[in-house]
Design a protein around this motif. Sequence first.
Motif, PDB file in Angstrom:
ATOM      1  N   ILE A   1       0.855  -1.187   0.000  1.00  0.00           N
ATOM      2  CA  ILE A   1       0.000   0.000   0.000  1.00  0.00           C
ATOM      3  C   ILE A   1       0.887   1.231   0.000  1.00  0.00           C
ATOM      4  N   SER A   2       0.484   2.236  -0.768  1.00  0.00           N
ATOM      5  CA  SER A   2       1.262   3.469  -0.835  1.00  0.00           C
ATOM      6  C   SER A   2       0.312   4.634  -1.065  1.00  0.00           C
ATOM      7  N   ARG A   3       0.868   5.826  -0.960  1.00  0.00           N
ATOM      8  CA  ARG A   3       0.031   7.035  -1.084  1.00  0.00           C
ATOM      9  C   ARG A   3       0.804   8.103  -1.840  1.00  0.00           C
ATOM     10  N   ASP A   4       0.125   8.766  -2.754  1.00  0.00           N
ATOM     11  CA  ASP A   4       0.673   9.919  -3.464  1.00  0.00           C
ATOM     12  C   ASP A   4      -0.075  11.141  -2.954  1.00  0.00           C
ATOM     13  N   ASN A   5       0.575  11.909  -2.092  1.00  0.00           N
ATOM     14  CA  ASN A   5      -0.097  13.051  -1.469  1.00  0.00           C
ATOM     15  C   ASN A   5      -0.465  14.129  -2.501  1.00  0.00           C
ATOM     16  N   ALA A   6       0.365  14.300  -3.501  1.00  0.00           N
ATOM     17  CA  ALA A   6       0.093  15.322  -4.515  1.00  0.00           C
ATOM     18  C   ALA A   6      -1.181  14.997  -5.303  1.00  0.00           C
ATOM     19  N   LYS A   7      -1.434  13.707  -5.491  1.00  0.00           N
ATOM     20  CA  LYS A   7      -2.624  13.284  -6.231  1.00  0.00           C
ATOM     21  C   LYS A   7      -3.774  12.906  -5.298  1.00  0.00           C
ATOM     22  N   ASN A   8      -3.511  12.948  -3.996  1.00  0.00           N
ATOM     23  CA  ASN A   8      -4.532  12.565  -3.017  1.00  0.00           C
ATOM     24  C   ASN A   8      -5.095  11.178  -3.333  1.00  0.00           C
ATOM     25  N   THR A   9      -4.200  10.278  -3.638  1.00  0.00           N
ATOM     26  CA  THR A   9      -4.564   8.946  -4.107  1.00  0.00           C
ATOM     27  C   THR A   9      -3.783   7.886  -3.338  1.00  0.00           C
ATOM     28  N   VAL A  10      -4.464   6.805  -3.029  1.00  0.00           N
ATOM     29  CA  VAL A  10      -3.852   5.666  -2.359  1.00  0.00           C
ATOM     30  C   VAL A  10      -3.845   4.486  -3.334  1.00  0.00           C
ATOM     31  N   TYR A  11      -2.777   3.717  -3.293  1.00  0.00           N
ATOM     32  CA  TYR A  11      -2.615   2.596  -4.216  1.00  0.00           C
ATOM     33  C   TYR A  11      -2.477   1.288  -3.446  1.00  0.00           C
ATOM     34  N   LEU A  12      -2.844   0.224  -4.108  1.00  0.00           N
ATOM     35  CA  LEU A  12      -2.579  -1.111  -3.588  1.00  0.00           C
ATOM     36  C   LEU A  12      -1.956  -1.918  -4.726  1.00  0.00           C
ATOM     37  N   GLN A  13      -0.654  -2.130  -4.631  1.00  0.00           N
ATOM     38  CA  GLN A  13       0.052  -2.953  -5.604  1.00  0.00           C
ATOM     39  C   GLN A  13      -0.069  -4.403  -5.159  1.00  0.00           C
ATOM     40  N   MET A  14      -0.630  -5.226  -6.012  1.00  0.00           N
ATOM     41  CA  MET A  14      -0.867  -6.628  -5.676  1.00  0.00           C
ATOM     42  C   MET A  14      -0.049  -7.504  -6.609  1.00  0.00           C
ATOM     43  N   ASN A  15       0.903  -8.215  -6.050  1.00  0.00           N
ATOM     44  CA  ASN A  15       1.761  -9.117  -6.819  1.00  0.00           C
ATOM     45  C   ASN A  15       1.482 -10.560  -6.423  1.00  0.00           C
ATOM     46  N   SER A  16       1.927 -11.466  -7.259  1.00  0.00           N
ATOM     47  CA  SER A  16       1.775 -12.898  -6.990  1.00  0.00           C
ATOM     48  C   SER A  16       0.337 -13.227  -6.583  1.00  0.00           C
ATOM     49  N   LEU A  17      -0.594 -12.763  -7.363  1.00  0.00           N
ATOM     50  CA  LEU A  17      -1.996 -12.945  -7.022  1.00  0.00           C
ATOM     51  C   LEU A  17      -2.388 -14.420  -7.033  1.00  0.00           C
ATOM     52  N   LYS A  18      -3.290 -14.752  -6.128  1.00  0.00           N
ATOM     53  CA  LYS A  18      -3.775 -16.117  -5.976  1.00  0.00           C
ATOM     54  C   LYS A  18      -5.296 -16.135  -6.186  1.00  0.00           C
ATOM     55  N   PRO A  19      -5.849 -17.268  -6.551  1.00  0.00           N
ATOM     56  CA  PRO A  19      -7.312 -17.346  -6.712  1.00  0.00           C
ATOM     57  C   PRO A  19      -8.061 -16.904  -5.453  1.00  0.00           C
ATOM     58  N   GLU A  20      -7.494 -17.152  -4.290  1.00  0.00           N
ATOM     59  CA  GLU A  20      -8.157 -16.764  -3.039  1.00  0.00           C
ATOM     60  C   GLU A  20      -8.142 -15.251  -2.808  1.00  0.00           C
ATOM     61  N   ASP A  21      -7.445 -14.504  -3.655  1.00  0.00           N
ATOM     62  CA  ASP A  21      -7.498 -13.045  -3.583  1.00  0.00           C
ATOM     63  C   ASP A  21      -8.719 -12.489  -4.325  1.00  0.00           C
ATOM     64  N   THR A  22      -9.444 -13.343  -4.995  1.00  0.00           N
ATOM     65  CA  THR A  22     -10.633 -12.908  -5.724  1.00  0.00           C
ATOM     66  C   THR A  22     -11.667 -12.319  -4.775  1.00  0.00           C
ATOM     67  N   ALA A  23     -12.079 -11.089  -5.062  1.00  0.00           N
ATOM     68  CA  ALA A  23     -13.018 -10.377  -4.196  1.00  0.00           C
ATOM     69  C   ALA A  23     -13.306  -9.011  -4.806  1.00  0.00           C
ATOM     70  N   VAL A  24     -14.287  -8.341  -4.225  1.00  0.00           N
ATOM     71  CA  VAL A  24     -14.467  -6.918  -4.501  1.00  0.00           C
ATOM     72  C   VAL A  24     -13.597  -6.162  -3.489  1.00  0.00           C
ATOM     73  N   TYR A  25     -12.781  -5.267  -3.989  1.00  0.00           N
ATOM     74  CA  TYR A  25     -11.866  -4.510  -3.147  1.00  0.00           C
ATOM     75  C   TYR A  25     -12.413  -3.102  -2.946  1.00  0.00           C
ATOM     76  N   TYR A  26     -12.408  -2.679  -1.679  1.00  0.00           N
ATOM     77  CA  TYR A  26     -12.921  -1.365  -1.309  1.00  0.00           C
ATOM     78  C   TYR A  26     -11.828  -0.549  -0.637  1.00  0.00           C
ATOM     79  N   CYS A  27     -11.801   0.741  -0.948  1.00  0.00           N
ATOM     80  CA  CYS A  27     -10.942   1.633  -0.171  1.00  0.00           C
ATOM     81  C   CYS A  27     -11.813   2.393   0.814  1.00  0.00           C
ATOM     82  N   ALA A  28     -11.203   2.824   1.898  1.00  0.00           N
ATOM     83  CA  ALA A  28     -11.948   3.481   2.958  1.00  0.00           C
ATOM     84  C   ALA A  28     -11.041   4.420   3.731  1.00  0.00           C
ATOM     85  N   ALA A  29     -11.658   5.365   4.426  1.00  0.00           N
ATOM     86  CA  ALA A  29     -10.911   6.356   5.207  1.00  0.00           C
ATOM     87  C   ALA A  29     -11.382   6.336   6.651  1.00  0.00           C
TER      88      ALA A  29
END
Length: 121
Positions: A66-94
């Motif tokens: 997880i990372s954040r770009d303050n200039a863009k006011n945006t948060v990222y989630l880099q997901m590597n080595s994905l597995k079938p069990e990672d299948t889901a709806v992903y939500y961001c929250a504050a």
Amino acid sequence: VQLQASGGGLVQAGDSLRLSCAASGLTASSYSMGWFRQAPGKEREFVASIEWRTYYADSVKGRFTISRDNAKNTVYLQMNSLKPEDTAVYYCAASPKWGTKVTDKHEYDNWGQGTQVTVSS
């Protein structure tokens, strides 16, 4: 306040995806920003959060970043080595909580609309 999540898709096991959460109406750097996911028939679960530190669920530690770009006011989630069990709806929250790992979804006041991640085997 609006949190716009994007970047989901259909990938194969072992692939990578990067999710984005663009925030408006709040300053992401002043909140604990989290990613959660919800698979069909399951509870919404904590994935990762960031304030001045980063926190991860054990199931994604070492694979997701997880990372954040303050200039863009945006948060990222880099997901590597994905597995079938990672299948889901992903939500961001504050969450206004700071200085601690915020894993309880009830501590988050604002939510994005979700983006689907599907990992095929």
